[in-house]
Design a protein around this motif. Structure first.
Motif, PDB file in Angstrom:
ATOM      1  N   PHE A   1       4.250 -12.706 -19.500  1.00  0.00           N
ATOM      2  CA  PHE A   1       3.990 -14.077 -19.059  1.00  0.00           C
ATOM      3  C   PHE A   1       2.663 -14.182 -18.303  1.00  0.00           C
ATOM      4  O   PHE A   1       1.903 -15.133 -18.489  1.00  0.00           O
ATOM      5  CB  PHE A   1       5.141 -14.579 -18.181  1.00  0.00           C
ATOM      6  CG  PHE A   1       6.409 -14.827 -18.935  1.00  0.00           C
ATOM      7  CD1 PHE A   1       6.453 -15.761 -19.966  1.00  0.00           C
ATOM      8  CD2 PHE A   1       7.564 -14.112 -18.647  1.00  0.00           C
ATOM      9  CE1 PHE A   1       7.623 -15.985 -20.677  1.00  0.00           C
ATOM     10  CE2 PHE A   1       8.740 -14.331 -19.349  1.00  0.00           C
ATOM     11  CZ  PHE A   1       8.766 -15.266 -20.368  1.00  0.00           C
ATOM     12  N   VAL A   2       2.391 -13.211 -17.461  1.00  0.00           N
ATOM     13  CA  VAL A   2       1.132 -13.233 -16.696  1.00  0.00           C
ATOM     14  C   VAL A   2      -0.064 -13.183 -17.640  1.00  0.00           C
ATOM     15  O   VAL A   2      -1.049 -13.909 -17.467  1.00  0.00           O
ATOM     16  CB  VAL A   2       1.086 -12.055 -15.698  1.00  0.00           C
ATOM     17  CG1 VAL A   2      -0.298 -11.958 -15.051  1.00  0.00           C
ATOM     18  CG2 VAL A   2       2.152 -12.227 -14.620  1.00  0.00           C
TER      19      VAL A   2
ATOM     20  N   ASP B   1      -2.292 -28.517  -7.893  1.00  0.00           N
ATOM     21  CA  ASP B   1      -1.174 -27.613  -8.196  1.00  0.00           C
ATOM     22  C   ASP B   1      -0.729 -26.774  -6.997  1.00  0.00           C
ATOM     23  O   ASP B   1      -0.032 -25.779  -7.156  1.00  0.00           O
ATOM     24  CB  ASP B   1      -1.520 -26.694  -9.375  1.00  0.00           C
ATOM     25  CG  ASP B   1      -2.773 -25.876  -9.129  1.00  0.00           C
ATOM     26  OD1 ASP B   1      -3.554 -26.238  -8.233  1.00  0.00           O
ATOM     27  OD2 ASP B   1      -2.972 -24.877  -9.835  1.00  0.00           O
ATOM     28  N   ARG B   2      -1.106 -27.195  -5.789  1.00  0.00           N
ATOM     29  CA  ARG B   2      -0.761 -26.393  -4.620  1.00  0.00           C
ATOM     30  C   ARG B   2       0.748 -26.346  -4.367  1.00  0.00           C
ATOM     31  O   ARG B   2       1.280 -25.335  -3.901  1.00  0.00           O
ATOM     32  CB  ARG B   2      -1.487 -26.909  -3.375  1.00  0.00           C
ATOM     33  CG  ARG B   2      -1.092 -28.295  -2.928  1.00  0.00           C
ATOM     34  CD  ARG B   2      -1.914 -28.756  -1.752  1.00  0.00           C
ATOM     35  NE  ARG B   2      -1.502 -30.085  -1.314  1.00  0.00           N
ATOM     36  CZ  ARG B   2      -2.101 -30.757  -0.335  1.00  0.00           C
ATOM     37  NH1 ARG B   2      -3.141 -30.226   0.285  1.00  0.00           N
ATOM     38  NH2 ARG B   2      -1.657 -31.948   0.019  1.00  0.00           N
ATOM     39  N   VAL B   3       1.450 -27.443  -4.673  1.00  0.00           N
ATOM     40  CA  VAL B   3       2.893 -27.475  -4.430  1.00  0.00           C
ATOM     41  C   VAL B   3       3.620 -26.436  -5.275  1.00  0.00           C
ATOM     42  O   VAL B   3       4.615 -25.832  -4.832  1.00  0.00           O
ATOM     43  CB  VAL B   3       3.463 -28.897  -4.686  1.00  0.00           C
ATOM     44  CG1 VAL B   3       3.399 -29.265  -6.166  1.00  0.00           C
ATOM     45  CG2 VAL B   3       4.904 -28.998  -4.192  1.00  0.00           C
ATOM     46  N   TYR B   4       3.103 -26.153  -6.490  1.00  0.00           N
ATOM     47  CA  TYR B   4       3.729 -25.160  -7.366  1.00  0.00           C
ATOM     48  C   TYR B   4       3.515 -23.742  -6.828  1.00  0.00           C
ATOM     49  O   TYR B   4       4.360 -22.864  -7.029  1.00  0.00           O
ATOM     50  CB  TYR B   4       3.179 -25.287  -8.780  1.00  0.00           C
ATOM     51  CG  TYR B   4       3.480 -26.631  -9.406  1.00  0.00           C
ATOM     52  CD1 TYR B   4       4.748 -26.913  -9.909  1.00  0.00           C
ATOM     53  CD2 TYR B   4       2.525 -27.642  -9.446  1.00  0.00           C
ATOM     54  CE1 TYR B   4       5.044 -28.156 -10.457  1.00  0.00           C
ATOM     55  CE2 TYR B   4       2.809 -28.885  -9.991  1.00  0.00           C
ATOM     56  CZ  TYR B   4       4.068 -29.137 -10.488  1.00  0.00           C
ATOM     57  OH  TYR B   4       4.360 -30.373 -11.028  1.00  0.00           O
ATOM     58  N   MET B   5       2.386 -23.535  -6.143  1.00  0.00           N
ATOM     59  CA  MET B   5       2.153 -22.250  -5.499  1.00  0.00           C
ATOM     60  C   MET B   5       3.147 -22.035  -4.360  1.00  0.00           C
ATOM     61  O   MET B   5       3.661 -20.926  -4.169  1.00  0.00           O
ATOM     62  CB  MET B   5       0.717 -22.188  -4.962  1.00  0.00           C
ATOM     63  CG  MET B   5      -0.360 -22.235  -6.022  1.00  0.00           C
ATOM     64  SD  MET B   5      -0.330 -20.802  -7.134  1.00  0.00           S
ATOM     65  CE  MET B   5      -0.699 -19.472  -5.991  1.00  0.00           C
ATOM     66  N   ILE B   6       3.430 -23.095  -3.608  1.00  0.00           N
ATOM     67  CA  ILE B   6       4.403 -23.006  -2.516  1.00  0.00           C
ATOM     68  C   ILE B   6       5.786 -22.665  -3.074  1.00  0.00           C
ATOM     69  O   ILE B   6       6.497 -21.800  -2.547  1.00  0.00           O
ATOM     70  CB  ILE B   6       4.450 -24.326  -1.719  1.00  0.00           C
ATOM     71  CG1 ILE B   6       3.097 -24.588  -1.046  1.00  0.00           C
ATOM     72  CG2 ILE B   6       5.567 -24.298  -0.674  1.00  0.00           C
ATOM     73  CD1 ILE B   6       2.963 -25.956  -0.422  1.00  0.00           C
ATOM     74  N   TYR B   7       6.170 -23.353  -4.162  1.00  0.00           N
ATOM     75  CA  TYR B   7       7.469 -23.077  -4.793  1.00  0.00           C
ATOM     76  C   TYR B   7       7.559 -21.619  -5.229  1.00  0.00           C
ATOM     77  O   TYR B   7       8.612 -20.980  -5.093  1.00  0.00           O
ATOM     78  CB  TYR B   7       7.683 -23.982  -6.016  1.00  0.00           C
ATOM     79  CG  TYR B   7       7.852 -25.442  -5.701  1.00  0.00           C
ATOM     80  CD1 TYR B   7       8.309 -25.865  -4.453  1.00  0.00           C
ATOM     81  CD2 TYR B   7       7.553 -26.416  -6.648  1.00  0.00           C
ATOM     82  CE1 TYR B   7       8.466 -27.222  -4.169  1.00  0.00           C
ATOM     83  CE2 TYR B   7       7.708 -27.776  -6.370  1.00  0.00           C
ATOM     84  CZ  TYR B   7       8.159 -28.169  -5.128  1.00  0.00           C
ATOM     85  OH  TYR B   7       8.308 -29.496  -4.857  1.00  0.00           O
ATOM     86  N   SER B   8       6.462 -21.084  -5.779  1.00  0.00           N
ATOM     87  CA  SER B   8       6.475 -19.704  -6.278  1.00  0.00           C
ATOM     88  C   SER B   8       6.733 -18.714  -5.145  1.00  0.00           C
ATOM     89  O   SER B   8       7.498 -17.752  -5.310  1.00  0.00           O
ATOM     90  CB  SER B   8       5.153 -19.371  -6.981  1.00  0.00           C
ATOM     91  OG  SER B   8       4.115 -19.190  -6.041  1.00  0.00           O
ATOM     92  N   ALA B   9       6.084 -18.946  -4.002  1.00  0.00           N
ATOM     93  CA  ALA B   9       6.257 -18.049  -2.855  1.00  0.00           C
ATOM     94  C   ALA B   9       7.701 -18.083  -2.352  1.00  0.00           C
ATOM     95  O   ALA B   9       8.311 -17.034  -2.083  1.00  0.00           O
ATOM     96  CB  ALA B   9       5.303 -18.445  -1.737  1.00  0.00           C
TER      97      ALA B   9
ATOM     98  N   PHE C   1       6.799 -18.254 -12.789  1.00  0.00           N
ATOM     99  CA  PHE C   1       6.971 -19.432 -13.647  1.00  0.00           C
ATOM    100  C   PHE C   1       6.441 -20.700 -12.968  1.00  0.00           C
ATOM    101  O   PHE C   1       5.876 -21.580 -13.612  1.00  0.00           O
ATOM    102  CB  PHE C   1       8.439 -19.625 -14.026  1.00  0.00           C
ATOM    103  CG  PHE C   1       8.962 -18.592 -14.976  1.00  0.00           C
ATOM    104  CD1 PHE C   1       8.136 -17.974 -15.894  1.00  0.00           C
ATOM    105  CD2 PHE C   1      10.302 -18.217 -14.945  1.00  0.00           C
ATOM    106  CE1 PHE C   1       8.617 -17.018 -16.764  1.00  0.00           C
ATOM    107  CE2 PHE C   1      10.802 -17.262 -15.817  1.00  0.00           C
ATOM    108  CZ  PHE C   1       9.955 -16.651 -16.733  1.00  0.00           C
ATOM    109  N   SER C   2       6.635 -20.798 -11.671  1.00  0.00           N
ATOM    110  CA  SER C   2       6.149 -21.967 -10.933  1.00  0.00           C
ATOM    111  C   SER C   2       4.621 -22.001 -10.908  1.00  0.00           C
ATOM    112  O   SER C   2       4.007 -23.057 -11.097  1.00  0.00           O
ATOM    113  CB  SER C   2       6.699 -21.954  -9.505  1.00  0.00           C
ATOM    114  OG  SER C   2       6.235 -23.072  -8.778  1.00  0.00           O
ATOM    115  N   ILE C   3       3.999 -20.840 -10.671  1.00  0.00           N
ATOM    116  CA  ILE C   3       2.527 -20.761 -10.690  1.00  0.00           C
ATOM    117  C   ILE C   3       1.997 -21.185 -12.054  1.00  0.00           C
ATOM    118  O   ILE C   3       1.069 -21.994 -12.156  1.00  0.00           O
ATOM    119  CB  ILE C   3       2.057 -19.321 -10.378  1.00  0.00           C
ATOM    120  CG1 ILE C   3       2.463 -18.914  -8.967  1.00  0.00           C
ATOM    121  CG2 ILE C   3       0.539 -19.192 -10.546  1.00  0.00           C
ATOM    122  CD1 ILE C   3       2.126 -17.471  -8.627  1.00  0.00           C
TER     123      ILE C   3
END
Length: 516
Positions: free
Chosen positions: A355-356, A375-383, A411-413
């Motif tokens: 995937f990466v 897309d910063r919110v998706y980075m937060i979700y990934s963490a 997947f979120s990133i």
């Protein structure tokens, strides 16, 4: 896209990284022969801690690169010099911040190291030596950017390669003679410092206007939205540091530092392959940055994106299956059975790596745009996802659970980048793009099941490795080509491959004629 420049950079980069990986493998093999393997666990743990500290960088390098692409396209030396001078000043401030943050993190080390096989004073010395290397890097490394954005990264790579080879040979000799970890570590830290210093002096000669002191006003920072971009990017940094920089810390806390050392052996190979991949793609990213800021039509840019996307699928397919087929035999031959992790870890790891790599195309386009708010919110979700799932599953299934958390967090990133590039920039259907990749992944699962079943009981010897290599070469080649046969962009991809072959052929002919 300047195909010749991109090809030159990619070729030199890839070959250099292969040589570097070869030396790293020899280095690690000799290391475990002469020294306690736990040292490798501590090193990996501290690297993860310093990755968390990288949030202080606030994406300054990416932001400056983004603004440099346009100025280089317009050949505006005054603005290039001003941006690089600002870059230098900001990195010096960041170096000081990282140093003090590193000193603060030192207080928390006892919580992550359950049992120590060496004295705490020696452990502290190792930690601060590595911290010193990280801080020194910020003072010297910023000048590399000018070569990267001008598609001359091969100059940095050649210097890095020669420095690395010399230092690693000295490391091996001193390791065999003195069996001293401190000498080994100091030499390792000095590699990046020496090569960055040489690059700094080289840019002084080739870009003399970079030596000037420029007057940077508040208006210069304001008009380029530096503070806004840095504020948004620091959220990316914090999130990615938690996502990508906590695995070894969690493994140490729940599985012990020896498991970190075993994981580090797998990571050495993975990091080497990833670096080869990055060296291949970095020149391509510079080319993408140049064409994005040119006057090309969106339709033409989309065609190029689709071609790169197909390339990424082929690379992801082969690399992930390569890890699945070869990881355990290579580790066993290289270090021995006692260094093996469970097969389940390798399966999840290989899927994650797919995937990466397959969405490397989206990442490279995403990296040249700036605008990190989208897309910063998706980075937060990934963490959050990675941390919660990894900790919960680590209690139940150990390192396999941590790897599952890493994969789900990614997947979120990926979705955030896909939404930005495919949806917002190209105005294409995100669902259609994701469905396409879901089908491609099903094909890869089919290939993986075949390869795993046909190779898992094969003897680990020369004949067995050849058999594995044949399976690895044939199975994905047949299935991927069949799946992409009716894809119009696949034909365009093959046309690019022919162009690359023609360029290489012409270069070889020129060299042959030169020596006749």
């Amino acid at each position: 896209m300047n195909t010749k420049k991109a090809l030159k950079n990619s070729t030199i980069s890839t070959l250099a990284q292969i040589v570097t990986l070869f030396f790293q493998l020899i280095n690690r093999r000799i290391f475990v022969t002469f020294l306690n393997v736990d040292y490798l666990g501590y090193h990996s743990l501290f690297v993860n801690v310093f990755l968390l500290l990288s949030v202080a960088e606030a994406g300054i390098g990416n932001i400056v690169s983004f603004h440099l692409y346009r100025e280089i396209y317009e050949n505006n030396e005054e603005e290039i010099g001003k941006l690089m001078y600002l870059y230098q000043c900001l990195y010096r401030v960041i170096a000081i911040i990282v140093f003090f943050l590193g000193c603060g993190c030192y207080c928390f080390l006892p919580y992550f190291i359950r049992e120590s096989s060496i004295s705490w004073s020696f452990l502290s010395l190792i930690y601060f030596l590595q911290l010193g290397g990280v801080v020194a890097g910020y003072f010297l490394s910023y000048r590399r950017t000018i070569y990267i954005v001008t598609q001359q990264e091969y100059k940095c790579i050649e210097i890095d390669l020669y420095t690395s080879i010399v230092i690693q040979i000295i490391q091996l000799l001193t390791l065999a003679l003195f069996k001293n970890y401190l000498i080994y570590l100091i030499l390792q830290i000095s590699t990046t410092i020496i090569s960055s210093f040489i690059i700094l002096k080289k840019t002084d000669r080739e870009y003399p206007y970079l030596n000037k002191r420029y007057l940077v006003k508040k208006e210069d920072i304001k008009k380029r939205n530096f503070l806004s971009d840095a504020g948004n990017f620091i959220i990316h940094r914090i999130s990615y540091a938690i996502y990508g920089g906590t695995d070894s810390i969690i493994i140490s806390a729940f599985c012990g530092v020896r498991t970190v050392a075993l994981y580090g052996s797998y990571l050495t190979i993975q990091s080497g392959v990833t670096q080869i991949l990055n060296r291949f793609f970095n020149p391509l990213q510079a080319a993408i940055g140049n064409i994005i800021h040119s006057e090309r039509k969106k339709a033409e840019l989309w065609d190029q994106f689709e071609v790169i996307d197909i390339l990424c699928h082929f690379l992801a397919n082969y690399l992930s299956l390569g890890f699945l087929i070869f990881y355990q035999p290579v580790i066993q031959i290289w270090l021995g059975k006692t260094f093996l992790l469970p097969d389940a870890f390798v399966i999840i790891f290989s899927a994650n790596y797919y995937f990466v790599t397959v969405w490397e195309s989206v990442y490279r386009y995403r990296a040249v745009f700036g605008g990190y708010k989208q897309d910063r919110v998706y980075m937060i979700y990934s963490a959050i996802l990675n941390l919660i799932i990894s900790v919960c599953l680590a209690k139940r299934i150990g390192i396999v659970g941590i790897q599952i958390g890493t994969m789900i967090g990614y997947f979120s990133i990926a979705f955030g980048r896909i939404k930005f590039v495919i949806g917002d920039y190209f105005n294409r259907s995100i669902i259609k793009y994701l469905v396409k990749h879901f089908i491609l992944f099903l094909v890869v699962i089919f290939e993986g099941a075949i390869c795993y079943k046909l190779t898992r009981k094969i003897d680990i010897n020369c004949k067995g490795m050849i058999y594995r290599g044949i399976m690895w070469a044939v199975v994905p080649a047949i299935t991927s080509s069949f799946v992409n046969l009716r894809n119009p962009y696949f034909k365009l991809f093959l046309r690019y491959i022919k162009n690359v072959k023609a360029i290489i052929g012409n270069r070889l002919n020129l060299k042959n004629n030169k020596y006749k």
